[in-house]
Scaffold this active site. Structure first.
Site, PDB file in Angstrom:
ATOM      1  CG  PHE A 133     -51.540   5.273  12.858  1.00  0.00           C
ATOM      2  CD1 PHE A 133     -51.216   4.288  11.937  1.00  0.00           C
ATOM      3  CD2 PHE A 133     -50.976   5.214  14.115  1.00  0.00           C
ATOM      4  CE1 PHE A 133     -50.333   3.273  12.277  1.00  0.00           C
ATOM      5  CE2 PHE A 133     -50.093   4.206  14.459  1.00  0.00           C
ATOM      6  CZ  PHE A 133     -49.769   3.229  13.537  1.00  0.00           C
ATOM      7  CG  ASP A 202     -49.005  12.055  12.623  1.00  0.00           C
ATOM      8  OD1 ASP A 202     -47.977  11.843  11.951  1.00  0.00           O
ATOM      9  OD2 ASP A 202     -49.415  11.282  13.508  1.00  0.00           O
ATOM     10  CE1 TYR A 227     -42.278   3.390  12.541  1.00  0.00           C
ATOM     11  CE2 TYR A 227     -41.451   4.470  14.505  1.00  0.00           C
ATOM     12  CZ  TYR A 227     -42.497   3.934  13.796  1.00  0.00           C
ATOM     13  OH  TYR A 227     -43.766   3.955  14.319  1.00  0.00           O
ATOM     14  CE  LYS A 228     -44.987   4.966  10.267  1.00  0.00           C
ATOM     15  NZ  LYS A 228     -46.108   5.701  10.838  1.00  0.00           N
ATOM     16  NE  ARG A 376     -49.295   0.578   4.939  1.00  0.00           N
ATOM     17  CZ  ARG A 376     -48.930   1.191   6.061  1.00  0.00           C
ATOM     18  NH1 ARG A 376     -49.473   2.339   6.399  1.00  0.00           N
ATOM     19  NH2 ARG A 376     -48.037   0.645   6.870  1.00  0.00           N
TER      20      ARG A 376
HETATM   21  C1  LIG Z   1     -46.507   5.283  12.113  1.00  0.00           C
HETATM   22  C2  LIG Z   1     -47.469   6.220  12.737  1.00  0.00           C
HETATM   23  C3  LIG Z   1     -47.401   6.467  14.110  1.00  0.00           C
HETATM   24  C4  LIG Z   1     -46.388   5.757  14.960  1.00  0.00           C
HETATM   25  O1  LIG Z   1     -46.435   6.150  16.272  1.00  0.00           O
HETATM   26  P1  LIG Z   1     -45.262   5.841  17.293  1.00  0.00           P
HETATM   27  O2  LIG Z   1     -45.789   6.366  18.553  1.00  0.00           O
HETATM   28  O3  LIG Z   1     -44.041   6.587  16.816  1.00  0.00           O
HETATM   29  O4  LIG Z   1     -45.026   4.367  17.314  1.00  0.00           O
HETATM   30  C5  LIG Z   1     -48.298   7.392  14.630  1.00  0.00           C
HETATM   31  N1  LIG Z   1     -49.197   8.028  13.851  1.00  0.00           N
HETATM   32  C6  LIG Z   1     -49.269   7.803  12.525  1.00  0.00           C
HETATM   33  C7  LIG Z   1     -50.253   8.556  11.691  1.00  0.00           C
HETATM   34  C8  LIG Z   1     -48.428   6.873  11.932  1.00  0.00           C
HETATM   35  O5  LIG Z   1     -48.505   6.619  10.638  1.00  0.00           O
END
Ligand SMILES: *Cc1c(COP(=O)(O)O)cnc(C)c1O
Length: 417
Positions: A133, A202, A227-228, A376
């Site tokens: 990400f 992560d 939030y996921k 997705r």
């Molecule tokens: C959803 C996600 C994030 C989100 O980051 P925020 O800083 O909490 O908005 C970060 N890294 C990964 C791998 C994600 O899937």
């Protein structure tokens, strides 16, 4: 009915039979789900658990409206990061005092990467996953620049072998946001430790989706998302895990007053809080904290082993149906096919994926799109049914056959997809 290669063909009746036999089926009643919507985006924003709206309303009306400043003590606001962290800890395979709930993934990643690098002075490299990400890798690059280190990116499969005596910290996602591939936490963590490096995992697409054993696997640090798959609500606070042996040596860089040993002593000098509280920086965002805390009740009495097994079965079903009905129409599978190595989402590809997804969403079947061509579908196993997966594939088939997506304009720049 066994899923996987042997399950074809699957009819809607087969899917309904799977739902009747599903031990997690009753958990769906723990959620508020709108009529006419098939929700396959719990990997981006989990559905609303029952009881959350009432809890937030009560916090606003009573704890804030009547309790006012007294609620920091009387309503347990001040202790909420650690208390909610302890409630979450079993889902991570962690002891309660090693987890706290605060800030966002990116902010926590910054804190952990700096703290970890400070524990490995003299080493020059932060090693991270190419294709992770982007936010993670942007933070890795900035931390490296700030500390005079080198950021090095390699594909996830090459991480373990790329670790060497110059690696200070390894950072990677346990489940990749695109491919859904699960990394072997035991093996990669051991590889890091064998070279004397530390590792930051992560868990954005892991917590609440798959079984985790952070303590057993000897992870050093981890961040995860509220939030996921944990359904904590839009912008819900993230969580942080620190292994026991680092709790006393940790040097966290965002030294806001909530990381101080005694915030209300108003000392001129900084003294870091003991234990996991050192990972905090600022005043907790209480409305989000109480929403998240209430949302976790949806996991009461649920074994993460069952959650992962159902997520896998839902994904197997989607891949099997896609191979059968969508592959002839130009749809590919970008997620790993091997169920034991796949998290709780499936990525299908099509060059017109954005427009196809818009038509699908217009019909009340909600997934998301990740550029350049990934559609997705995330499976919140507590509320997604096998029939939902069947319906999504049937709708995709029809949209592709009729070309209904041609009327949709191309993706607007900067939109949330
Ligand atoms: C959803 C996600 C994030 C989100 O980051 P925020 O800083 O909490 O908005 C970060 N890294 C990964 C791998 C994600 O899937």
């Amino acid at each position: 009915m066994p899923l996987g290669d042997t399950a074809l063909p699957c009819t809607r009746d087969d899917a309904l039979a799977l739902d009747r036999a599903d031990p997690l089926a009753p958990a769906r009643a723990r959620f508020v789900l709108p009529q006419g919507v098939t929700y396959l985006d719990g990997n981006s924003l989990g559905a609303l658990p029952k009881g959350v709206a009432e809890r937030v309303a009560q916090t606003v009306a009573h704890e804030w409206g009547e309790g006012l400043i007294r609620s920091w003590n009387a309503a347990g606001w001040y202790d909420s990061p650690g208390r909610i962290g302890a409630k979450l800890a079993p889902l991570l395979g962690a002891a309660p005092h090693q987890v706290t709930v605060t800030d966002t993934i990116s902010v926590n990643l910054f804190k952990l990467l700096v703290a970890a690098a400070r524990l490995r002075p003299g080493r020059k490299v932060i090693l991270a996953e190419r294709g992770n990400f982007p936010s993670d890798n942007h933070i890795v690059e900035s931390v490296a620049r700030m500390l005079g280190l080198t950021a090095r990116f390699v594909p996830a499969a090459d991480i373990a072998t790329a670790i060497d005596a110059d690696t200070a910290v390894v950072e990677l996602s346990h489940v990749n946001y695109r491919t859904s591939e699960i990394q072997d936490m035991t093996v990669v963590t051991r590889a890091a430790h064998q070279k004397g490096a530390l590792i930051v995992w992560d868990l954005a697409h892991s917590t609440g989706a798959v079984e985790l054993h952070l303590d057993r696997d000897r992870a050093d640090f981890a961040v995860g998302c509220g939030y996921k798959f944990l359904n904590g609500g839009p912008g819900a606070p993230a969580h942080v895990y620190v292994a026991e042996q680092h709790l006393s040596t940790l040097d966290q860089p965002l030294t806001g007053w909530f990381a101080h040993a005694a915030p209300f002593a108003f000392d001129d000098d900084f003294r870091q809080a003991e234990g996991i509280r050192a990972m905090l920086c600022s005043t907790p965002q209480m409305l989000s904290m109480v929403a998240f805390e209430a949302a976790l009740d949806a996991f009461d009495g649920i074994a993460m082993r069952d959650v992962q097994a159902k997520g896998r079965a839902l994904g197997d079903l989607m891949i099997a149906l896609s191979d059968e009905r969508l592959a002839p129409l130009g749809v590919g599978v970008a997620s790993t096919r091997e169920g034991t190595r796949r998290g709780n989402h499936v990525s299908l590809t099509h060059p017109e994926g954005y427009r196809i997804m818009q038509v699908l969403i217009g019909r009340g079947i909600i997934g998301d799109f990740r550029a350049p061509d990934v559609m997705r579908f995330g499976f919140g196993p507590l509320y997604v049914r096998y029939a939902d997966v069947f319906d999504a594939v049937a709708a995709l088939e029809e949209i592709l056959k009729t070309g209904g997506w041609r009327a949709v304009p191309a993706a607007p720049a900067g939109a949330v997809t």
